[in-house]
Design an enzyme around this catalytic site. Structure first.
Site, mmCIF file in Angstrom:
data_model
loop_
_atom_site.group_PDB
_atom_site.id
_atom_site.type_symbol
_atom_site.label_atom_id
_atom_site.label_comp_id
_atom_site.label_asym_id
_atom_site.label_seq_id
_atom_site.Cartn_x
_atom_site.Cartn_y
_atom_site.Cartn_z
ATOM 1 N N HIS A 1 -12.840 3.437 -0.590
ATOM 2 C CA HIS A 1 -12.889 2.463 0.520
ATOM 3 C C HIS A 1 -13.571 1.159 0.091
ATOM 4 O O HIS A 1 -14.063 0.402 0.931
ATOM 5 C CB HIS A 1 -13.685 3.005 1.734
ATOM 6 C CG HIS A 1 -12.963 4.023 2.556
ATOM 7 N ND1 HIS A 1 -13.643 4.968 3.305
ATOM 8 C CD2 HIS A 1 -11.653 4.225 2.789
ATOM 9 C CE1 HIS A 1 -12.768 5.728 3.939
ATOM 10 N NE2 HIS A 1 -11.557 5.302 3.641
ATOM 11 N N ARG B 1 -10.145 10.143 20.069
ATOM 12 C CA ARG B 1 -9.788 9.953 21.484
ATOM 13 C C ARG B 1 -9.559 11.301 22.156
ATOM 14 O O ARG B 1 -9.954 11.510 23.310
ATOM 15 C CB ARG B 1 -8.534 9.071 21.611
ATOM 16 C CG ARG B 1 -8.828 7.616 21.308
ATOM 17 C CD ARG B 1 -7.587 6.817 21.069
ATOM 18 N NE ARG B 1 -6.987 7.156 19.777
ATOM 19 C CZ ARG B 1 -6.102 6.414 19.152
ATOM 20 N NH1 ARG B 1 -5.672 5.303 19.693
ATOM 21 N NH2 ARG B 1 -5.627 6.768 17.978
ATOM 22 N N ARG C 1 -2.527 -1.935 -3.624
ATOM 23 C CA ARG C 1 -3.692 -1.067 -3.489
ATOM 24 C C ARG C 1 -3.537 0.095 -4.463
ATOM 25 O O ARG C 1 -2.502 0.775 -4.460
ATOM 26 C CB ARG C 1 -3.777 -0.542 -2.065
ATOM 27 C CG ARG C 1 -4.905 0.446 -1.923
ATOM 28 C CD ARG C 1 -4.966 1.024 -0.533
ATOM 29 N NE ARG C 1 -6.083 1.945 -0.469
ATOM 30 C CZ ARG C 1 -6.046 3.113 0.166
ATOM 31 N NH1 ARG C 1 -4.957 3.496 0.788
ATOM 32 N NH2 ARG C 1 -7.103 3.882 0.170
ATOM 33 N N ASN D 1 0.886 -1.176 0.000
ATOM 34 C CA ASN D 1 0.000 0.000 0.000
ATOM 35 C C ASN D 1 0.915 1.214 0.000
ATOM 36 O O ASN D 1 1.487 1.577 1.029
ATOM 37 C CB ASN D 1 -0.892 -0.042 1.249
ATOM 38 C CG ASN D 1 -1.882 1.110 1.279
ATOM 39 O OD1 ASN D 1 -1.794 2.049 0.484
ATOM 40 N ND2 ASN D 1 -2.807 1.054 2.207
ATOM 41 N N LYS E 1 3.366 0.831 3.066
ATOM 42 C CA LYS E 1 3.164 -0.240 4.046
ATOM 43 C C LYS E 1 3.217 -1.558 3.285
ATOM 44 O O LYS E 1 2.848 -1.609 2.113
ATOM 45 C CB LYS E 1 1.769 -0.119 4.695
ATOM 46 C CG LYS E 1 1.638 1.071 5.608
ATOM 47 C CD LYS E 1 0.342 1.008 6.411
ATOM 48 C CE LYS E 1 -0.828 1.498 5.598
ATOM 49 N NZ LYS E 1 -2.071 1.682 6.370
ATOM 50 N N GLU F 1 -8.152 -4.723 5.134
ATOM 51 C CA GLU F 1 -8.019 -4.437 3.699
ATOM 52 C C GLU F 1 -6.871 -5.233 3.080
ATOM 53 O O GLU F 1 -6.953 -5.639 1.923
ATOM 54 C CB GLU F 1 -7.822 -2.928 3.498
ATOM 55 C CG GLU F 1 -9.120 -2.162 3.761
ATOM 56 C CD GLU F 1 -8.930 -0.665 3.904
ATOM 57 O OE1 GLU F 1 -8.547 -0.224 5.006
ATOM 58 O OE2 GLU F 1 -9.165 0.059 2.940
ATOM 59 N N ARG G 1 -11.193 16.143 6.920
ATOM 60 C CA ARG G 1 -11.976 16.559 5.741
ATOM 61 C C ARG G 1 -13.386 16.951 6.147
ATOM 62 O O ARG G 1 -13.987 16.328 7.018
ATOM 63 C CB ARG G 1 -12.059 15.418 4.724
ATOM 64 C CG ARG G 1 -10.740 15.093 4.079
ATOM 65 C CD ARG G 1 -10.866 13.913 3.120
ATOM 66 N NE ARG G 1 -9.737 13.026 3.302
ATOM 67 C CZ ARG G 1 -9.763 11.708 3.109
ATOM 68 N NH1 ARG G 1 -10.873 11.124 2.696
ATOM 69 N NH2 ARG G 1 -8.696 10.986 3.304
ATOM 70 N N ASN H 1 -9.851 7.642 9.912
ATOM 71 C CA ASN H 1 -9.484 9.041 9.699
ATOM 72 C C ASN H 1 -10.219 9.554 8.464
ATOM 73 O O ASN H 1 -10.786 10.633 8.464
ATOM 74 C CB ASN H 1 -7.969 9.154 9.581
ATOM 75 C CG ASN H 1 -7.510 10.561 9.842
ATOM 76 O OD1 ASN H 1 -8.150 11.320 10.569
ATOM 77 N ND2 ASN H 1 -6.414 10.936 9.203
ATOM 78 N N GLU I 1 -14.748 0.814 15.083
ATOM 79 C CA GLU I 1 -14.482 -0.367 15.906
ATOM 80 C C GLU I 1 -14.293 -0.028 17.379
ATOM 81 O O GLU I 1 -14.382 -0.917 18.230
ATOM 82 C CB GLU I 1 -13.217 -1.080 15.380
ATOM 83 C CG GLU I 1 -13.409 -1.713 14.017
ATOM 84 C CD GLU I 1 -12.107 -2.201 13.398
ATOM 85 O OE1 GLU I 1 -11.186 -2.600 14.132
ATOM 86 O OE2 GLU I 1 -12.007 -2.164 12.148
ATOM 87 N N ASN I 2 -13.999 1.255 17.670
ATOM 88 C CA ASN I 2 -13.569 1.599 19.033
ATOM 89 C C ASN I 2 -14.389 2.670 19.741
ATOM 90 O O ASN I 2 -14.053 3.014 20.870
ATOM 91 C CB ASN I 2 -12.106 2.089 19.005
ATOM 92 C CG ASN I 2 -11.152 1.008 18.549
ATOM 93 O OD1 ASN I 2 -11.040 -0.012 19.205
ATOM 94 N ND2 ASN I 2 -10.487 1.229 17.430
ATOM 95 N N ASP J 1 -8.233 13.278 16.034
ATOM 96 C CA ASP J 1 -8.315 11.974 16.707
ATOM 97 C C ASP J 1 -9.478 11.966 17.689
ATOM 98 O O ASP J 1 -9.528 12.782 18.612
ATOM 99 C CB ASP J 1 -7.002 11.680 17.426
ATOM 100 C CG ASP J 1 -6.910 10.218 17.848
ATOM 101 O OD1 ASP J 1 -7.884 9.703 18.437
ATOM 102 O OD2 ASP J 1 -5.870 9.594 17.579
HETATM 103 P P1 AMP Z 1 -8.055 4.421 10.779
HETATM 104 O O1 AMP Z 1 -7.996 5.457 9.695
HETATM 105 O O2 AMP Z 1 -9.046 3.329 10.527
HETATM 106 O O3 AMP Z 1 -6.707 3.903 11.205
HETATM 107 O O4 AMP Z 1 -8.652 5.192 12.074
HETATM 108 C C1 AMP Z 1 -7.872 6.136 12.780
HETATM 109 C C2 AMP Z 1 -8.769 6.925 13.714
HETATM 110 O O5 AMP Z 1 -9.511 6.036 14.564
HETATM 111 C C3 AMP Z 1 -8.031 7.831 14.693
HETATM 112 O O6 AMP Z 1 -7.719 9.068 14.121
HETATM 113 C C4 AMP Z 1 -9.028 7.969 15.829
HETATM 114 O O7 AMP Z 1 -9.911 9.052 15.574
HETATM 115 C C5 AMP Z 1 -9.820 6.680 15.787
HETATM 116 N N1 AMP Z 1 -9.486 5.764 16.878
HETATM 117 C C6 AMP Z 1 -8.489 4.867 16.926
HETATM 118 N N2 AMP Z 1 -8.500 4.200 18.104
HETATM 119 C C7 AMP Z 1 -9.543 4.689 18.820
HETATM 120 C C8 AMP Z 1 -10.098 4.414 20.111
HETATM 121 N N3 AMP Z 1 -9.582 3.490 20.912
HETATM 122 N N4 AMP Z 1 -11.195 5.142 20.498
HETATM 123 C C9 AMP Z 1 -11.741 6.070 19.681
HETATM 124 N N5 AMP Z 1 -11.255 6.367 18.448
HETATM 125 C C10 AMP Z 1 -10.179 5.687 18.030
#
Ligand code: AMP
Length: 411
Positions: A193, A297, A104, A8, A15, A397, A254, A224, A346-347, A295
């Site tokens: 996606h 979090r 990818r 990727n 990656k 992916e 975005r 993200n 997922e989180n 983020d």
């Molecule tokens: P991805 O692009 O799928 O890697 O998602 C990254 C984004 O997922 C980060 O910028 C966070 O906003 C969110 N994220 C990752 N871990 C957590 C978590 N434990 N709780 C809430 N949001 C999370």
């Protein structure tokens, strides 16, 4: 063993992941970044699966990561660094070379509908599609060129982010602008996606033991970057990203949907150039623009501290999710399954609950204990009585790219 290498590639990084497709387990993965900067960084992780295979049955071994810092002038040099890492730390590509390499590629335009064996002509086409994806396709192509030089003997397969959305109807992919202007500049919804939406919708059907062809599904890929897709019988019928990955949901940086007249206003009244506007909407908007961090979090911590801008950012984010959930329930005529995936999906139980809490009228009932549970892996978060099954489905992916690569390399 059937090793497949997945690449990727971005503009200054790539990656990689080596998977054994007999078991679909990851043997090694890595990241080569800061390509072209004075000092680059290469990380190589040998996964427990590979260590166990090399050292005999030792299930308790942990993944081991090695990091190197050195100048990496271009992608070709980056591939040499990756090959060094495999030679030094394993698994040995000399002993078990990959049977195929999957790449990818972000944009396949209206031309590539399926995973495609890379030939010089396909490379020319990917390059030509850089007109539509100037940030992504040149970087993807640089990875392909470097990988083909490193592994000249094996088939290389391009897997396109847009391909899953080739089933959109003209009504779903056409923008209501002057038809000739749109046609001459290839302006339409493409959707992105796709690899993740395909993987998640298939994983959901398999998990529930129901035929994919019978299910109406909505998949929220919330990372993200973020997008949502309405999937009828395994076919994408609508998706929130459009001509580029800028349209649709609120994302990390975005804006997602916005009245285009805002751009005219900012150009005329604030003197912003096209590049300024591109930067504003792609890099300085979304959660970052609203609350100072991309983020979730950080947004969650700021909400706990009572910061109004973080509370508003969360509300705007969830408001948009709900609008798309409603729209796609209407496009599908109801849903059997709604899934959440990627970093946020997922989180973040609060996001999932917020997106669906008003949908009781459509038969959606979240089980809050299940939703809040720290359990990992694919799982149900709706009540047993809910007419719509709501799932969390970890996306993969790389595995999907490896599967599609193998399907072309060994039909
Ligand atoms: P991805 O692009 O799928 O890697 O998602 C990254 C984004 O997922 C980060 O910028 C966070 O906003 C969110 N994220 C990752 N871990 C957590 C978590 N434990 N709780 C809430 N949001 C999370």
């Amino acid at each position: 063993m059937t090793p497949v290498l997945v690449i990727n590639s971005g503009s200054s990084s790539f990656k990689y992941q080596l998977l054994d497709m007999d078991t679909e387990r990851t043997l090694a993965s890595g990241l080569v970044e800061r390509i072209g900067e004075p000092v680059g960084v290469a990380r190589h992780t040998v996964h427990a699966a590979a260590l166990a295979a090399a050292d005999g049955p030792a299930p308790a071994v942990l993944d081991a990561t090695r990091t190197r810092e050195l100048p990496i002038p271009d992608h070709t040099a980056g591939f040499a660094v990756m090959l060094d890492a495999f030679a030094a730390h394993g698994p040995s590509l000399a002993e078990t070379p990959p049977v195929a390499v999957g790449h990818r590629v972000v944009h396949g335009g209206a031309r590539f509908f399926e995973p495609t064996l890379v030939t010089p002509l396909v490379e020319i086409n990917i390059d030509e599609l850089s007109l539509l994806a100037p940030l992504h396709n040149p970087a993807n192509l640089a990875g392909i060129v470097a990988a083909r030089a490193a592994f000249p003997e094996v088939p290389h397969v391009a897997v396109f982010d847009t391909a899953f959305h080739q089933t959109l109807s003209p009504a779903a992919y056409t923008y209501a602008i002057d038809a000739e202007v749109a046609a001459s500049h290839r302006i339409r919804r493409y959707g992105f996606h796709g690899t993740s939406h395909k993987f998640v919708s298939e994983a959901a059907a398999a998990f529930l033991g129901r035929p994919l062809g019978e299910l109406k599904q909505i998949v929220f890929h919330l990372g993200n970057g973020a997008s949502v897709t309405a999937i009828d019988g395994g076919r994408s019928i609508d998706t929130s990203m459009g001509f580029t990955p800028l349209e649709g949901l609120v994302m990390g940086t975005r804006s997602g949907d916005i009245d285009p007249a805002v751009l005219f206003q900012l150009q005329r009244r604030a003197g912003m150039s096209v590049d300024d506007l591109d930067d504003l909407l792609n890099k300085r908007s979304g959660l970052l623009g609203l609350a100072g961090s991309n983020d979730l979090r950080d947004i969650r911590s700021a909400i706990e501290r009572g910061e109004p801008r973080a509370i508003l950012a969360f509300e705007v984010y969830v408001h948009r999710l709900r609008a798309y959930a409603g729209a796609y329930l209407a496009q599908l005529g109801g849903a059997d399954v709604i899934s959440f995936t990627a970093g946020v999906g997922e989180n973040a139980p609060g996001v999932r609950a917020g997106a669906l809490e008003t949908l009781g009228f459509a038969g959606v009932e979240i089980d809050h204990a299940r939703n809040e549970s720290a359990e990992r892996g694919i799982r149900i978060i709706s009540t047993d009585a809910s007419a719509v099954t709501v799932l969390v489905v970890p996306t993969d992916e790389e595995l999907e790219i490896a599967r599609q690569t193998l399907s072309v390399a060994r039909p």
